[in-house]
Motif scaffolding. Structure first.
Motif, PDB file in Angstrom:
ATOM      1  N   VAL A 109       0.823  -1.209   0.000  1.00  0.00           N
ATOM      2  CA  VAL A 109       0.000   0.000   0.000  1.00  0.00           C
ATOM      3  C   VAL A 109       0.856   1.257   0.000  1.00  0.00           C
ATOM      4  O   VAL A 109       0.461   2.284  -0.557  1.00  0.00           O
ATOM      5  CB  VAL A 109      -0.997   0.016   1.181  1.00  0.00           C
ATOM      6  N   GLY A 110       2.039   1.197   0.584  1.00  0.00           N
ATOM      7  CA  GLY A 110       2.934   2.350   0.597  1.00  0.00           C
ATOM      8  C   GLY A 110       3.368   2.764  -0.789  1.00  0.00           C
ATOM      9  O   GLY A 110       3.653   3.942  -1.042  1.00  0.00           O
ATOM     10  N   HIS A 111       3.421   1.812  -1.720  1.00  0.00           N
ATOM     11  CA  HIS A 111       3.770   2.134  -3.111  1.00  0.00           C
ATOM     12  C   HIS A 111       2.732   3.079  -3.708  1.00  0.00           C
ATOM     13  O   HIS A 111       3.082   4.078  -4.343  1.00  0.00           O
ATOM     14  CB  HIS A 111       3.867   0.854  -3.941  1.00  0.00           C
ATOM     15  N   PHE A 112       1.467   2.770  -3.515  1.00  0.00           N
ATOM     16  CA  PHE A 112       0.402   3.613  -4.075  1.00  0.00           C
ATOM     17  C   PHE A 112       0.420   4.998  -3.437  1.00  0.00           C
ATOM     18  O   PHE A 112       0.259   6.000  -4.122  1.00  0.00           O
ATOM     19  CB  PHE A 112      -0.967   2.950  -3.887  1.00  0.00           C
ATOM     20  N   PHE A 113       0.630   5.036  -2.109  1.00  0.00           N
ATOM     21  CA  PHE A 113       0.706   6.323  -1.431  1.00  0.00           C
ATOM     22  C   PHE A 113       1.858   7.150  -1.992  1.00  0.00           C
ATOM     23  O   PHE A 113       1.705   8.346  -2.246  1.00  0.00           O
ATOM     24  CB  PHE A 113       0.883   6.120   0.080  1.00  0.00           C
ATOM     25  N   ASP A 114       3.003   6.517  -2.222  1.00  0.00           N
ATOM     26  CA  ASP A 114       4.170   7.223  -2.761  1.00  0.00           C
ATOM     27  C   ASP A 114       3.908   7.741  -4.172  1.00  0.00           C
ATOM     28  O   ASP A 114       4.257   8.873  -4.499  1.00  0.00           O
ATOM     29  CB  ASP A 114       5.382   6.292  -2.749  1.00  0.00           C
ATOM     30  N   ASN A 118       4.085  11.595  -5.009  1.00  0.00           N
ATOM     31  CA  ASN A 118       5.239  12.088  -5.757  1.00  0.00           C
ATOM     32  C   ASN A 118       5.137  11.937  -7.266  1.00  0.00           C
ATOM     33  O   ASN A 118       6.016  12.414  -7.985  1.00  0.00           O
ATOM     34  CB  ASN A 118       6.506  11.374  -5.263  1.00  0.00           C
ATOM     35  N   GLY A 119       4.094  11.275  -7.750  1.00  0.00           N
ATOM     36  CA  GLY A 119       3.955  11.061  -9.183  1.00  0.00           C
ATOM     37  C   GLY A 119       4.859   9.943  -9.658  1.00  0.00           C
ATOM     38  O   GLY A 119       5.736   9.465  -8.934  1.00  0.00           O
ATOM     39  N   PHE A 120       4.632   9.523 -10.898  1.00  0.00           N
ATOM     40  CA  PHE A 120       5.452   8.472 -11.502  1.00  0.00           C
ATOM     41  C   PHE A 120       5.189   8.486 -13.001  1.00  0.00           C
ATOM     42  O   PHE A 120       4.054   8.426 -13.435  1.00  0.00           O
ATOM     43  CB  PHE A 120       5.093   7.097 -10.912  1.00  0.00           C
ATOM     44  N   TYR A 126       0.371  14.565  -6.481  1.00  0.00           N
ATOM     45  CA  TYR A 126      -0.848  15.153  -5.926  1.00  0.00           C
ATOM     46  C   TYR A 126      -0.702  15.532  -4.457  1.00  0.00           C
ATOM     47  O   TYR A 126      -1.694  15.799  -3.792  1.00  0.00           O
ATOM     48  CB  TYR A 126      -2.025  14.176  -6.083  1.00  0.00           C
ATOM     49  N   ALA A 127       0.511  15.564  -3.940  1.00  0.00           N
ATOM     50  CA  ALA A 127       0.720  15.860  -2.520  1.00  0.00           C
ATOM     51  C   ALA A 127       0.168  17.223  -2.127  1.00  0.00           C
ATOM     52  O   ALA A 127      -0.361  17.389  -1.027  1.00  0.00           O
ATOM     53  CB  ALA A 127       2.198  15.764  -2.168  1.00  0.00           C
ATOM     54  N   SER A 128       0.267  18.194  -3.008  1.00  0.00           N
ATOM     55  CA  SER A 128      -0.209  19.532  -2.655  1.00  0.00           C
ATOM     56  C   SER A 128      -1.727  19.665  -2.792  1.00  0.00           C
ATOM     57  O   SER A 128      -2.331  20.537  -2.179  1.00  0.00           O
ATOM     58  CB  SER A 128       0.482  20.594  -3.512  1.00  0.00           C
ATOM     59  N   GLN A 129      -2.359  18.799  -3.574  1.00  0.00           N
ATOM     60  CA  GLN A 129      -3.813  18.887  -3.762  1.00  0.00           C
ATOM     61  C   GLN A 129      -4.603  17.969  -2.836  1.00  0.00           C
ATOM     62  O   GLN A 129      -5.745  18.259  -2.510  1.00  0.00           O
ATOM     63  CB  GLN A 129      -4.206  18.543  -5.210  1.00  0.00           C
ATOM     64  N   ILE A 130      -4.009  16.835  -2.457  1.00  0.00           N
ATOM     65  CA  ILE A 130      -4.742  15.840  -1.677  1.00  0.00           C
ATOM     66  C   ILE A 130      -4.059  15.659  -0.321  1.00  0.00           C
ATOM     67  O   ILE A 130      -2.906  15.249  -0.269  1.00  0.00           O
ATOM     68  CB  ILE A 130      -4.795  14.482  -2.418  1.00  0.00           C
TER      69      ILE A 130
END
Length: 165
Positions: A109-114, A118-120, A126-130
């Motif tokens: 699950v940490g992969h999806f959060f990352d 941070n994008g890929f 999306y860190a600044s929006q979500i």
């Protein structure tokens, strides 16, 4: 008021002994709302590795919030089912992988959060929006989508199996 004494930040001043007009920040100062002590919650990592567990209990409210946020931020590319067939993909944007691919089903699950943070590849960050709690809710919803793609009728509770027909 038009002609008043003032100090411009970082300009020299004789008021303080160190000749500065502004005071230096106190060591260890953290801006309000920026103290991110819980590494799992804010990075999706534990001991430098992608986390395999959620930082909080996933319940119905988290899943509802995750679906709402997924539909807003993720479905334009990933589609509502996570198959990678969203509206912008149909209009020429690069197709993302299906979220139910075996490789992504096996990802922690940490992969999806990352990736959300941070994008890929072509996916932006999306860190600044979500907010981080909403990113985790999206990850929970992604896991539910993955389970639904590979579920069998036997996985449905007995009380609900009548609704499948």
């Amino acid at each position: 008021m038009h002609d008043q004494p003032k100090y411009i930040p970082l300009r020299e001043s004789t008021f303080f002994n160190d000749d500065r007009s502004a005071r230096p920040l106190v060591t260890g100062t953290v801006a309000r709302g920026q103290l991110h002590e819980d590494a799992l919650l804010y990075t999706g990592k534990m001991n430098g590795e992608n986390a395999t567990l959620f930082p909080f209990r996933v319940d119905g409210n988290v899943m509802v919030r995750g679906r709402e946020r997924f539909d807003i931020f993720c479905s334009p590319c990933h589609g509502r089912s996570g198959a990678g067939d969203g509206m912008v993909v149909r209009r020429g944007y690069r197709r993302p992988p299906s979220l139910s691919d075996d490789r992504l089903r096996a990802a922690p699950v940490g992969h999806f959060f990352d990736v959300i943070s941070n994008g890929f590849g072509a996916m932006p960050d999306y860190a600044s929006q979500i907010p981080s709690n909403d990113r985790w809710a999206i990850v929970a919803y992604i896991r539910a989508l993955q389970l639904s793609e590979h579920a069998s009728p036997a996985d449905v509770p007995a009380a609900e199996q009548g609704r499948l027909q």
